[in-house]
Motif scaffolding. Structure first.
Motif, short mmCIF file in Angstrom:
data_model
loop_
_atom_site.label_atom_id
_atom_site.label_comp_id
_atom_site.label_asym_id
_atom_site.label_seq_id
_atom_site.Cartn_x
_atom_site.Cartn_y
_atom_site.Cartn_z
N ALA A 286 0.82 -1.21 0.00
CA ALA A 286 0.00 0.00 0.00
C ALA A 286 0.86 1.26 0.00
O ALA A 286 0.54 2.25 -0.68
N ALA A 287 1.97 1.24 0.74
CA ALA A 287 2.87 2.39 0.74
C ALA A 287 3.42 2.67 -0.65
O ALA A 287 3.67 3.83 -1.01
N MET A 288 3.59 1.62 -1.45
CA MET A 288 4.10 1.78 -2.80
C MET A 288 2.99 2.07 -3.82
O MET A 288 3.24 2.12 -5.03
N GLY A 289 1.77 2.25 -3.31
CA GLY A 289 0.67 2.62 -4.20
C GLY A 289 0.01 1.46 -4.89
O GLY A 289 -0.55 1.62 -5.99
N ARG A 290 0.04 0.27 -4.25
CA ARG A 290 -0.60 -0.89 -4.86
C ARG A 290 -1.89 -1.23 -4.12
O ARG A 290 -1.92 -1.32 -2.89
N PRO A 291 -2.98 -1.43 -4.86
CA PRO A 291 -4.20 -1.95 -4.24
C PRO A 291 -3.92 -3.33 -3.64
O PRO A 291 -3.02 -4.04 -4.08
N VAL A 292 -4.70 -3.70 -2.63
CA VAL A 292 -4.50 -5.00 -2.00
C VAL A 292 -5.82 -5.75 -1.92
O VAL A 292 -6.90 -5.15 -1.83
N GLN A 333 -8.30 0.89 -15.51
CA GLN A 333 -6.98 1.24 -14.98
C GLN A 333 -7.06 2.45 -14.03
O GLN A 333 -6.38 2.48 -13.01
N GLU A 334 -7.90 3.41 -14.37
CA GLU A 334 -7.99 4.62 -13.55
C GLU A 334 -8.50 4.29 -12.15
O GLU A 334 -8.05 4.87 -11.16
N GLN A 335 -9.43 3.35 -12.04
CA GLN A 335 -9.95 2.98 -10.72
C GLN A 335 -8.92 2.19 -9.93
O GLN A 335 -8.81 2.36 -8.71
N LYS A 336 -8.18 1.33 -10.60
CA LYS A 336 -7.10 0.61 -9.93
C LYS A 336 -6.06 1.59 -9.38
O LYS A 336 -5.60 1.45 -8.24
N GLN A 337 -5.72 2.58 -10.19
CA GLN A 337 -4.74 3.58 -9.75
C GLN A 337 -5.26 4.38 -8.56
O GLN A 337 -4.52 4.69 -7.62
N ALA A 338 -6.55 4.71 -8.60
CA ALA A 338 -7.15 5.46 -7.49
C ALA A 338 -7.10 4.65 -6.20
O ALA A 338 -6.86 5.20 -5.12
N MET A 339 -7.30 3.34 -6.30
CA MET A 339 -7.17 2.48 -5.13
C MET A 339 -5.74 2.52 -4.58
O MET A 339 -5.53 2.62 -3.37
N GLY A 340 -4.78 2.44 -5.48
CA GLY A 340 -3.38 2.50 -5.05
C GLY A 340 -3.05 3.82 -4.37
O GLY A 340 -2.37 3.84 -3.34
N ASP A 341 -3.55 4.91 -4.93
CA ASP A 341 -3.31 6.23 -4.34
C ASP A 341 -3.93 6.32 -2.94
O ASP A 341 -3.34 6.90 -2.02
#
Length: 371
Positions: A286-292, A333-341
């Motif tokens: 999560a710190a690296m911006g990855r959804p889990v 992809q945009e929603q995955k990125q938003a989760m990571g953020d």
């Protein structure tokens, strides 16, 4: 002060407690690591600490063998004469506390997860309760890593609410685990599980979920990173893993000292554990911006906001895990990125390692002052 840290594996200190050790050394304390020797000892000593080997059976549950640990700890504590002992992992917490009490040494345990002893049979559960009460019932301070474990310990009358203080796991170095954008959207979704290969981490469910998902969606890639041959009685064997690598359900990546390149290459990090304290692999991801994706169990659910920074699934259910992975893969992809953020923001807000260090410093000052 002379501060002793004890744990059931030296690599645990290097991987999870290094910032705390560095902070203690920087403050001018003498630090000794009391733990079984492994290949991280040289690196630990490079931090300016001393290492003392601890003989212990990490895997065994025999009462007589484990009670012998009290004598081992007592002899080490008598020789080292620490001002305070910081302890991690269940055997070190329980038997180290017994030894320290007899010598009048302040002892500060960290319950990093309730683990196998409370996930097993009822006799094991009852034995665990008795040991916790006897060993830690009179300690002024005990750290826990999530609210569920805190509530469990108090509701089952193992420890008192006034004893327990909450930590955000071992904390995360936000500079060391910097955020990075998700891999490009090229039609594939890479899932990564980082764990010792033991049953309690949900490895069996991950393997089966990978097989199910890839039968329907071969563009989903499932990777498994972590050591085989763990000193744990629920360890997954090579024979159990091979059928899933042979049919390409899962790519086994082996073990590594640095998970960051693998996390950067993944779209999602998965941990279907049965119970955790504060799961390090998910915090780092999560710190690296990855959804889990993780299970709705103590410890795991604390590090993810369901539907915001990742997804929760049912524990011990390959079908539920497969469903969560399929649902994630279908997101734009945009929603995955938003989760990571969102995950990165949560780690910065709640899990920064500086929080852990300051809470340790405050607790040690109180305990040594009282002693």
């Amino acid at each position: 002060m002379h501060i002793v840290l004890t744990v059931n594996a030296s690599w645990n200190i290097w991987n999870f407690r290094k910032p705390l050790v560095e902070a203690l050394v920087a403050d001018g304390h003498e630090v000794t690591i009391l733990a079984p020797r492994d290949d991280t000892v040289t690196r630990l000593e490079s931090l300016g600490v001393k290492h003392v080997p601890l003989e212990m059976d990490v895997r065994g549950l025999g009462v007589l063998n484990n009670l012998g640990l009290v004598g081992h700890f007592r002899r080490h504590f008598e020789a080292l004469q620490p001002d305070i002992v910081l302890s991690y992992t269940i055997k070190n917490n329980i038997f180290g506390a017994m030894a320290a009490r007899g010598l009048g040494i302040p002892f500060l345990p960290n319950v990093t997860g309730l683990g196998t002893i409370f996930l097993g049979s009822r006799p094991m559960f009852m034995a665990g309760k008795l040991l916790y009460r006897h060993a830690m019932g009179r300690l002024p301070t005990v750290f826990v890593q999530n609210e569920d474990d805190r509530d469990f310990l108090t509701q089952n009358k193992l420890l008192k609410p006034a004893q327990l203080r909450l930590l955000p796991g071992s904390g995360i170095d936000l500079d060391g685990f910097a955020a990075s954008p998700l891999p490009a959207a090229d039609g594939k979704t890479v899932f990564l599980m980082i764990s010792r290969l033991i049953r309690d981490k949900g490895v069996s469910e991950y393997l089966e979920a990978a097989r199910r998902v890839r039968q329907e969606n071969p563009d989903c890639i499932f990777q498994l990173l972590g050591p085989l041959g763990s000193e744990n009685r629920t360890a997954i064997s090579q024979d159990e893993l091979t059928p899933y690598t042979d049919d390409r359900s899962v790519e086994y990546l082996g073990a590594t000292d640095d998970v960051r390149p693998y996390v950067e290459a993944a779209h999602c990090v998965v941990l279907p554990s049965y119970r955790e304290g504060a799961p390090r692999s998910l915090i780092e991801a999560a710190a690296m911006g990855r959804p889990v994706i993780t299970t709705d169990v103590p410890g795991c659910r604390a590090v993810v906001d369901d539907g915001v920074s990742g997804l929760l699934c049912e524990v011990r259910s390959a079908a539920s895990l497969a469903g969560a992975c399929t649902a994630f893969a279908s997101l734009p992809q945009e929603q995955k990125q938003a989760m990571g953020d969102a995950g990165r923001a949560k780690m910065a807000r709640e899990y920064d390692v500086s929080i852990v260090i300051e809470r340790y410093k405050a607790a040690m000052a109180e305990l040594v002052g009282a002693g």
